[in-house]
Scaffold this active site. Structure first.
Site, mmCIF file in Angstrom:
data_model
loop_
_atom_site.group_PDB
_atom_site.id
_atom_site.type_symbol
_atom_site.label_atom_id
_atom_site.label_comp_id
_atom_site.label_asym_id
_atom_site.label_seq_id
_atom_site.Cartn_x
_atom_site.Cartn_y
_atom_site.Cartn_z
ATOM 1 N N ARG A 187 11.026 16.996 -21.761
ATOM 2 C CA ARG A 187 11.363 15.902 -22.732
ATOM 3 C C ARG A 187 12.852 15.893 -23.224
ATOM 4 O O ARG A 187 13.465 14.899 -23.027
ATOM 5 C CB ARG A 187 10.613 16.248 -23.819
ATOM 6 C CG ARG A 187 10.598 14.932 -24.920
ATOM 7 C CD ARG A 187 9.235 14.736 -25.410
ATOM 8 N NE ARG A 187 8.911 15.985 -26.427
ATOM 9 C CZ ARG A 187 8.159 16.161 -27.283
ATOM 10 N NH1 ARG A 187 7.418 14.668 -27.581
ATOM 11 N NH2 ARG A 187 7.948 17.025 -27.846
ATOM 12 N N HIS B 272 0.472 35.805 -12.427
ATOM 13 C CA HIS B 272 1.615 36.141 -11.831
ATOM 14 C C HIS B 272 1.263 37.774 -11.407
ATOM 15 O O HIS B 272 1.850 38.057 -10.573
ATOM 16 C CB HIS B 272 2.911 35.789 -12.481
ATOM 17 C CG HIS B 272 3.094 36.906 -13.614
ATOM 18 N ND1 HIS B 272 2.507 36.603 -14.748
ATOM 19 C CD2 HIS B 272 3.927 38.190 -13.660
ATOM 20 C CE1 HIS B 272 3.014 37.565 -15.729
ATOM 21 N NE2 HIS B 272 3.777 38.534 -14.911
ATOM 22 N N GLU C 200 3.623 46.840 -23.230
ATOM 23 C CA GLU C 200 5.014 46.330 -23.291
ATOM 24 C C GLU C 200 5.784 46.910 -24.431
ATOM 25 O O GLU C 200 5.271 47.183 -25.339
ATOM 26 C CB GLU C 200 5.032 44.988 -23.291
ATOM 27 C CG GLU C 200 4.512 44.230 -22.453
ATOM 28 C CD GLU C 200 4.301 42.712 -22.285
ATOM 29 O OE1 GLU C 200 5.113 42.034 -21.880
ATOM 30 O OE2 GLU C 200 3.368 42.013 -23.169
ATOM 31 N N ASP D 23 -3.834 36.234 -23.888
ATOM 32 C CA ASP D 23 -2.494 36.188 -22.993
ATOM 33 C C ASP D 23 -2.462 37.185 -22.006
ATOM 34 O O ASP D 23 -1.884 37.037 -20.989
ATOM 35 C CB ASP D 23 -1.363 36.621 -24.025
ATOM 36 C CG ASP D 23 0.045 36.366 -23.452
ATOM 37 O OD1 ASP D 23 0.298 35.252 -22.911
ATOM 38 O OD2 ASP D 23 0.793 37.336 -23.701
ATOM 39 N N HIS E 173 -4.528 38.861 -16.502
ATOM 40 C CA HIS E 173 -4.149 40.008 -15.921
ATOM 41 C C HIS E 173 -4.787 41.366 -15.714
ATOM 42 O O HIS E 173 -5.343 41.834 -14.703
ATOM 43 C CB HIS E 173 -2.539 40.426 -16.447
ATOM 44 C CG HIS E 173 -1.702 39.371 -16.645
ATOM 45 N ND1 HIS E 173 -1.519 38.380 -15.750
ATOM 46 C CD2 HIS E 173 -0.769 39.078 -17.741
ATOM 47 C CE1 HIS E 173 -0.608 37.390 -16.146
ATOM 48 N NE2 HIS E 173 -0.096 37.730 -17.419
ATOM 49 N N LYS F 75 1.949 44.768 -27.362
ATOM 50 C CA LYS F 75 3.347 44.572 -27.458
ATOM 51 C C LYS F 75 4.053 45.490 -28.278
ATOM 52 O O LYS F 75 3.247 46.174 -29.283
ATOM 53 C CB LYS F 75 3.502 43.156 -27.661
ATOM 54 C CG LYS F 75 3.202 42.229 -26.621
ATOM 55 C CD LYS F 75 3.842 41.032 -27.204
ATOM 56 C CE LYS F 75 3.374 39.993 -25.955
ATOM 57 N NZ LYS F 75 3.978 40.026 -24.588
#
Ligand code: BG6
Length: 464
Positions: free
Chosen positions: A49, A180, A218, A237, A242, A325
């Site tokens: 955008r 990924h 993480e 997430d 994963h 996290k």
């Protein structure tokens, strides 16, 4: 997992080009493909955008490539064009189509487009419909190839809805749903190690394996992504995609071969047998102060799960999954703990045999066996350690480079099929419907203090 090399050129159309993914992952991946000669004839059309330029986006991507060469970046910049696109404005797609056409003419490209939706899933349907309506994506055999970034939906219902819309427009052979982790070198290695070593398969079941631990920890927080993260949380997430993908690679039955749909078929069978029995959720202290996080939010940033796989191979074997996290370190891996043997000595080690797969960092495999202590008559655990970079050098390709290359080659084995994505959502949807309490934990700690009791309950000593 080799596909066909394409030599006549490809056009990357990056939608969501001003986002973090493009600068941190996609452009660096294209850089490496170009630098290695895997993408020779190409052009990039970036669209988003904002009013900006490709030069400015490319400049912001440069710091994510170590020792990048000027001539490679210059080549990329020369072949890159930006056009602004409001995903909801028809006329912008007309302009996008014009830019694609002109760019392909200029670089004599054959119209083989890889359209990458580096956007939130809320935009997948509208973008796909517009691509169709404005004839951006006329099918020629398996082109265009359309890549959908994760998360694919917010729950089973939304994933099904997206699938229904996009499957009216594209066949499965055009669709690449990204996870990924499936492009990480040591994740790809799991099935290769499992199915090319005679010694493993006979032991790969409930008779010999006591428990499987899978973790993706993480040290970072939500990294400025509050707007997205607060609506998703760790289960959507990290777990739905994963962690469950890793669990399926460990749990699946042997496929008939190690390519394409054979692995995807067996993974779907595994998802269908998975049930989350117990779930512990946490949120790091200070999360509520992150930008774009809702007041009083109970979105979890930590999860520990006890997963069971109800089939003959895994009956009674706990799969223990963890992700969080702001934990002490960044670390992802799989730890397979074997059952104890009868002790034939006066004293045997506490620890059993184990196979540990280090996905990151320091990719490698450690096999723990028992061996004699010299000069003594007892045994001790000994580690047989394979370190990938020590043997093959330090140049492991990044996941996005590998995956983009697979898209170029039309190899879908490392992408998630419609039935796979829906089966995985079903597993987490059921668990999310039950779980409510979210415990606080200190940043830099190993998770909520309640984890200690949870570990005792599940007889687990994490290997991280
Ligand atoms: C992404 C998540 O899919 O994976 C992020 O959205 C997470 O929240 C990231 O940080 C972790 O990936 P990696 O490759 O750094 O382990």
């Amino acid at each position: 997992m080799a596909g066909k090399q394409i030599n006549d050129g490809v056009t990357f159309v990056l939608l969501g080009a001003t986002g973090d993914l493009t600068k941190k992952k996609l452009l660096p991946a294209i850089y490496h493909l170009v630098a290695k000669g895997k993408a020779r004839h190409f052009a990039i059309i970036g669209a988003s955008r904002k009013k900006t330029s490709m030069d400015s986006i490319i400049n912001s991507a440069k710091k994510y490539v170590k020792n990048g060469k000027k001539e490679v970046w210059d080549n990329i910049a020369k072949r890159a064009v930006y056009t602004s696109l409001d995903f909801y404005k028809k006329e912008d797609y007309v302009q996008l189509k014009k830019v694609v056409k002109e760019t392909e003419l200029r670089w004599k490209l054959p119209g083989k487009m890889i359209v990458y939706l580096a956007t939130l899933p809320a935009h997948f349907e509208v973008i796909t419909k517009h691509l169709e309506a404005y004839h951006m994506c006329k099918h020629k055999k398996e082109w265009p190839r359309v890549v959908y970034e994760k998360p694919f939906g917010h729950d089973l219902k939304s994933a099904k809805k997206i699938n229904k819309t996009i499957r009216k427009i594209f066949e499965e052979k055009h669709i690449y749903r990204i996870d990924h982790y499936l492009g990480k070198e040591f994740v790809e290695n799991i099935s290769l190690v499992r199915f090319t070593n005679r010694i493993l398969e006979p032991l790969w079941n409930k008779d010999h394996i006591e428990q499987v631990q899978i973790y993706i920890n993480e040290d970072i927080g939500i990294d400025g992504r509050g707007g997205y993260y607060d609506k998703y949380g760790v289960v959507r997430d990290m777990v739905q995609n994963h962690l469950l993908q890793l669990a399926a690679l460990i749990a699946m039955e042997p496929p008939k071969d190690l390519s394409g749909d054979a692995i995807r078929d067996r993974k779907v069978d595994a998802f269908k047998r998975m049930r989350i029995h117990d779930l512990l959720l946490g949120q790091y202290q200070g999360y509520l102060k992150e930008k774009n996080v809702a007041k009083g939010s109970i979105t979890p940033t930590f999860a520990a799960l006890h997963l069971r796989i109800s089939n003959k191979r895994w009956k009674g074997v706990p799969f223990l999954l963890m992700s969080g996290k702001k934990l002490p370190k960044r670390e992802a891996g799989i730890h397979i703990k074997f059952k104890r043997v009868a002790c034939l000595l006066p004293m045997c080690p506490e620890d059993t045999n184990s196979l540990s797969i280090r996905i990151q960092p320091n990719e490698g495999i450690t096999f723990q066996i028992n061996g004699k202590v010299p000069g003594k008559s007892f045994v001790t655990p000994i580690k047989l350690d394979f370190c990938q970079s020590c043997v093959f050098g330090p140049n492991t390709p990044e996941a996005y480079e590998t995956l983009l290359h697979y898209v170029m080659q039309g190899d879908q084995a490392a992408f998630v099929r419609q039935d796979g994505i829906e089966a995985a959502w079903k597993v987490v949807d059921r668990a999310l419907a039950r779980s409510k309490t979210v415990y606080k934990y200190k940043q830099g700690s190993t998770g909520p203090t309640e984890l200690k009791m949870w570990n005792t309950k599940h007889k687990i000593r994490w290997k991280t």
